[in-house]
Scaffold this motif. Structure first.
Motif, PDB file in Angstrom:
ATOM      1  N   ILE A  16      16.686 -13.192-105.529  1.00 27.89           N
ATOM      2  CA  ILE A  16      17.846 -13.528-106.335  1.00 27.89           C
ATOM      3  C   ILE A  16      17.476 -14.757-107.150  1.00 27.89           C
ATOM      4  O   ILE A  16      17.104 -15.799-106.589  1.00 27.89           O
ATOM      5  CB  ILE A  16      19.068 -13.842-105.446  1.00 27.89           C
ATOM      6  N   ALA A  44      15.588  -2.063-103.389  1.00 24.69           N
ATOM      7  CA  ALA A  44      14.396  -2.918-103.429  1.00 24.69           C
ATOM      8  C   ALA A  44      13.901  -3.223-102.019  1.00 24.69           C
ATOM      9  O   ALA A  44      14.682  -3.590-101.147  1.00 24.69           O
ATOM     10  CB  ALA A  44      14.703  -4.217-104.163  1.00 24.69           C
ATOM     11  N   LEU A  64       7.377 -14.098-100.975  1.00 28.41           N
ATOM     12  CA  LEU A  64       7.306 -12.757-101.568  1.00 28.41           C
ATOM     13  C   LEU A  64       5.858 -12.282-101.637  1.00 28.41           C
ATOM     14  O   LEU A  64       5.526 -11.167-101.210  1.00 28.41           O
ATOM     15  CB  LEU A  64       7.921 -12.767-102.972  1.00 28.41           C
ATOM     16  N   GLY A  86      17.675  -2.011 -98.619  1.00 31.32           N
ATOM     17  CA  GLY A  86      16.999  -3.082 -99.346  1.00 31.32           C
ATOM     18  C   GLY A  86      16.984  -4.392 -98.573  1.00 31.32           C
ATOM     19  O   GLY A  86      17.803  -4.600 -97.672  1.00 31.32           O
ATOM     20  N   LYS A  87      16.037  -5.254 -98.901  1.00 32.57           N
ATOM     21  CA  LYS A  87      15.904  -6.512 -98.168  1.00 32.57           C
ATOM     22  C   LYS A  87      15.786  -7.658 -99.173  1.00 32.57           C
ATOM     23  O   LYS A  87      15.044  -7.547-100.144  1.00 32.57           O
ATOM     24  CB  LYS A  87      14.640  -6.427 -97.314  1.00 32.57           C
ATOM     25  N   ILE A  88      16.500  -8.728 -98.946  1.00 34.84           N
ATOM     26  CA  ILE A  88      16.418  -9.881 -99.840  1.00 34.84           C
ATOM     27  C   ILE A  88      15.454 -10.917 -99.243  1.00 34.84           C
ATOM     28  O   ILE A  88      15.597 -11.307 -98.088  1.00 34.84           O
ATOM     29  CB  ILE A  88      17.816 -10.532-100.026  1.00 34.84           C
ATOM     30  N   VAL A  89      14.481 -11.305-100.021  1.00 32.65           N
ATOM     31  CA  VAL A  89      13.531 -12.311 -99.546  1.00 32.65           C
ATOM     32  C   VAL A  89      14.181 -13.692 -99.579  1.00 32.65           C
ATOM     33  O   VAL A  89      14.001 -14.504 -98.679  1.00 32.65           O
ATOM     34  CB  VAL A  89      12.244 -12.312-100.421  1.00 32.65           C
ATOM     35  N   GLY A  90      14.946 -13.939-100.624  1.00 26.66           N
ATOM     36  CA  GLY A  90      15.608 -15.233-100.728  1.00 26.66           C
ATOM     37  C   GLY A  90      16.038 -15.508-102.144  1.00 26.66           C
ATOM     38  O   GLY A  90      16.087 -14.593-102.971  1.00 26.66           O
ATOM     39  N   GLU A  91      16.334 -16.759-102.428  1.00 31.86           N
ATOM     40  CA  GLU A  91      16.892 -17.126-103.714  1.00 31.86           C
ATOM     41  C   GLU A  91      16.043 -18.189-104.398  1.00 31.86           C
ATOM     42  O   GLU A  91      15.567 -19.120-103.754  1.00 31.86           O
ATOM     43  CB  GLU A  91      18.312 -17.668-103.462  1.00 31.86           C
ATOM     44  N   PHE A 147      19.173  -4.114-105.813  1.00 28.21           N
ATOM     45  CA  PHE A 147      18.828  -4.697-104.509  1.00 28.21           C
ATOM     46  C   PHE A 147      19.029  -3.700-103.359  1.00 28.21           C
ATOM     47  O   PHE A 147      18.495  -3.883-102.280  1.00 28.21           O
ATOM     48  CB  PHE A 147      19.633  -5.976-104.250  1.00 28.21           C
TER      49      PHE A 147
END
Ligand SMILES: Cc1cc2nc3c(=O)[nH]c(=O)nc-3n(C[C@H](O)[C@H](O)[C@H](O)COP(=O)(O)OP(=O)(O)OC[C@H]3O[C@@H](n4cnc5c(N)ncnc54)[C@H](O)[C@@H]3O)c2cc1C
Ligand SMILES: Nc1ncnc2c1ncn2[C@@H]1O[C@H](COP(=O)(O)O)[C@@H](O)[C@H]1O
Lengths: 249, 326
Positions: B307, B302, A238, A225-230, B299
């Motif tokens: 977040i 995903a 996104l 999984g990858k987090i785009v940001g907060e 997550f």
């Protein structure tokens, strides 16, 4: 009214199922076995009919020794009789299973047979309609409501996009879907009483399979999984990624 | 010797279902691989007009069972229609989409024929002329590969697991099936399907799904999801927590005890990503997750995680999508 419920034993859905060394079966070592969740609904449906009038509830299960525990827990809920079609190994082929139960029911009298909508291990959703077809009785699948009226059973079945109501002559077979009822828990008294009941164990030969299992494999894994940001600010990024990288917009 | 593929078609509201287009495409592909014919059973009431159109998917023969009594689905009657078509076509493979209808009918056909049944498959291959099918088991935690060992086999295919190929141009031979038996309801009187409120495309066939969980806080906040869904042309889904709380109908539940979906885009909002939820949506092409807890298991699957608080992120997302539209 003779009510029959066909139940299967499955690993608890929270169990981490592992493929066994043979690549053909799951490793049963660490599995916690429970009654298939949809079958609990089937048992409850039968018990409610019994309690509303007269009748007996018979539970049937196929499989190795361990299945006895699942049958015993149904007796604890209030089922009257249990039949264990005992096989040396678990039977996975839907046709084999259906033929076994149909044969076991052959010379008994029954008004309604219940199975769960599907078992959560093999996810086949086949047993109910198969058994009904072999026995030559009407069948409704994915039942979310049922009512007995003058010798017939009226049911609602859940289908994509809606509901369908059917009226079936009895004997009939119904497969139970979530929403039909809330399964009960066993009482202490029920558990004690169940200990004294006999389970009718019948050594059974599954016969010819219709399906040959080649192997069990793990599903392809998803990329990490990858987090785009907060926070809400990152939606601009996104949307850009969805449009330009994933190309889904 | 049984030979060829017979696909059982399904229509809804007078239209051929997209899952049937997938199934015929799969049937054609198998038939080509074996150098055999692909035929289709088209059963229903007033459906004859669709028969010729099945040529774009490569149907060689269409067996038409057109009778008023077949207008609503009844497993008992459709089984008879299938038996007639099978007697005429003598196929070695019978293929059907794993819809409510398909999952009800396929096992009946298999039991009637004493045929092997591979249920809810997601992949097909031909190994030296024998069909091998893959099917997720244990809620998708394991994949089972099976081979049909009987002379005739029945396969149901999960929606969206085979690409539609409408580039063919056969002109199918059309054969009427005798439907005199359809006047005997075989102990079942089946009513019409009453459409659920607000139901559009079924989740299993949806291309895009916007789903909400407990993190949405309550049913009053679903307007946020509806707005996003409207902008994306998506359907609404829900976690079991949202369904059990009575916020959403069970028909929207995604997961092990709900629907198994495979959209191109799945947006999970305020959903933790429990194993049983992943069982329902883990095969989506692109997964977006919005969750305030950076440790939420969602997550891990995903493709794009944000977040944050859904109450803030969703309105911002709606605004951004609106810009895209303009
Ligand atoms: C036999 C069995 C079958 C099951 N079948 C299913 C099934 O079919 N489908 C299914 O979904 N579940 C199923 N479950 C239940 C499953 O285990 C989980 O309990 C369920 O999926 C949790 O739903 P949820 O993610 O909405 O809620 P929770 O697990 O409570 O998660 C809520 C999430 O929202 C986040 N959140 C809270 N507030 C906000 C906010 N303001 N903004 C952003 N994020 C926020 C939290 O960080 C949390 O991660 C099943 C369980 C069992 C035992
Ligand atoms: N081995 C088994 N023994 C007894 N009942 C079973 C077995 N397998 C399946 N069933 C019943 O058939 C239903 C549908 O199962 P399946 O067709 O395997 O998805 C289950 O909910 C059970 O009621």
């Amino acid at each position: 009214m003779n009510l029959v419920v066909y139940i299967t034993q499955v690993p608890d859905t929270a169990t981490r199922v592992k493929i066994g060394a043979d690549g053909q079966n799951i490793d049963e070592q660490d599995a916690t076995w429970v009654v298939n969740p949809y079958d609990e609904i089937a048992v409850e449906a039968a018990l409610q009919i019994k309690e509303a009038g007269e009748g007996t509830v018979t539970v049937i299960g196929i499989g190795p020794e361990r299945v006895g525990t699942a049958l015993r827990s149904c007796l604890a809920l209030g089922c009257d009789e249990a039949i264990h079609l005992k096989t040396a190994e678990p039977v996975d082929d839907p046709l084999q299973q259906a033929r076994l139960v149909a044969a076991a029911l052959g010379d008994r009298s029954y008004d309604l047979i219940f199975t769960g909508k599907q078992s959560v291990d093999d996810d086949t959703q086949a047993q109910g309609p198969m058994i009904a077809t072999i026995l030559g009785i009407p069948c409704a699948t994915e039942v979310t409501a049922l009512e007995l009226t003058d010798g017939k059973v009226e049911v609602t079945r859940e289908v994509e996009g809606g509901k369908q109501t059917l009226k079936l002559d009895m004997p009939a077979l119904l497969t139970t879907q979530k929403g039909l009822n809330e399964p009960r828990y066993a009482s202490l008294k029920g558990i004690m009483a169940a200990k004294k009941k006999e389970i009718d164990a019948v050594d059974s030969d599954p016969g010819e399979a219709g399906l040959e299992r080649v192997e069990l494999v793990l599903p392809p894994t998803r990329p990490e999984g990858k987090i785009v940001g907060e926070g809400p600010e990152v939606v601009v990024e996104l949307v850009r990624l969805l449009k330009e990288e994933a190309k889904v917009l | 010797m049984p030979k060829g593929v017979l696909v059982i078609a399904e229509t809804r509201d007078g239209e051929l279902r997209s899952v049937t287009a997938e199934a015929i495409s799969a049937g054609r592909w198998l038939a080509d691989g074996k150098g055999e014919e692909c035929s289709v059973l088209l059963a229903g009431s007033g459906i004859a007009d669709h028969a010729g159109g099945l040529g774009v998917y490569g149907a060689d023969t269409v067996y038409l069972a057109d009778h008023e009594a077949l207008g609503v689905y009844s497993g008992e009657l459709w089984l008879e229609a299938a038996a007639e078509a099978i007697a005429a076509a003598d196929p070695s493979i019978i293929l059907i989409a794993a819809t409510s209808t398909g999952k009800d009918l396929a096992p009946r056909i298999a039991a009637r024929l004493g045929a092997g049944y591979a249920a809810s498959c997601t992949g097909l291959s031909l190994e030296e002329g024998t069909v091998e099918a893959t099917r997720p088991v244990y809620a998708g935690k394991i994949v089972e590969k099976v081979r049909l060992s009987t002379a005739v086999g029945v396969i149901s295919m999960r929606p969206k697991s085979f690409e539609v190929d409408d580039s063919r141009s056969t002109s199918p031979a059309i054969e009427q099936i005798d439907t005199a038996w359809a006047t005997d309801a075989k102990g079942v009187s089946a009513g019409p399907v009453e459409a659920a409120e607000g139901a559009r495309v079924d989740l299993t066939e949806a291309d895009r799904i916007v789903s909400g969980g407990r993190g949405m806080g309550g049913p009053e906040n679903w307007g946020l999801l509806e707005e996003i869904a409207g902008l994306l042309g998506a359907e609404l889904g829900a976690s079991r927590a949202a369904v059990d709380a009575g916020w959403r109908p069970h028909s929207e539940q995604v997961g092990q005890t709900g629907k198994v979906v495979t959209p191109g885009l799945y947006v999970a909002c305020g959903i933790s990503g429990a194993m049983q939820h992943l069982a329902g949506m883990g095969r989506s092409k692109v997964i977006v997750a919005i969750n305030k807890d950076s440790d939420a298991p969602i997550f891990q699957v995903a493709d794009y995680g944000v977040i944050g608080n859904v109450m803030e992120v969703l309105p911002a997302l709606a605004e951004e999508l609106r810009k895209l539209e303009a």
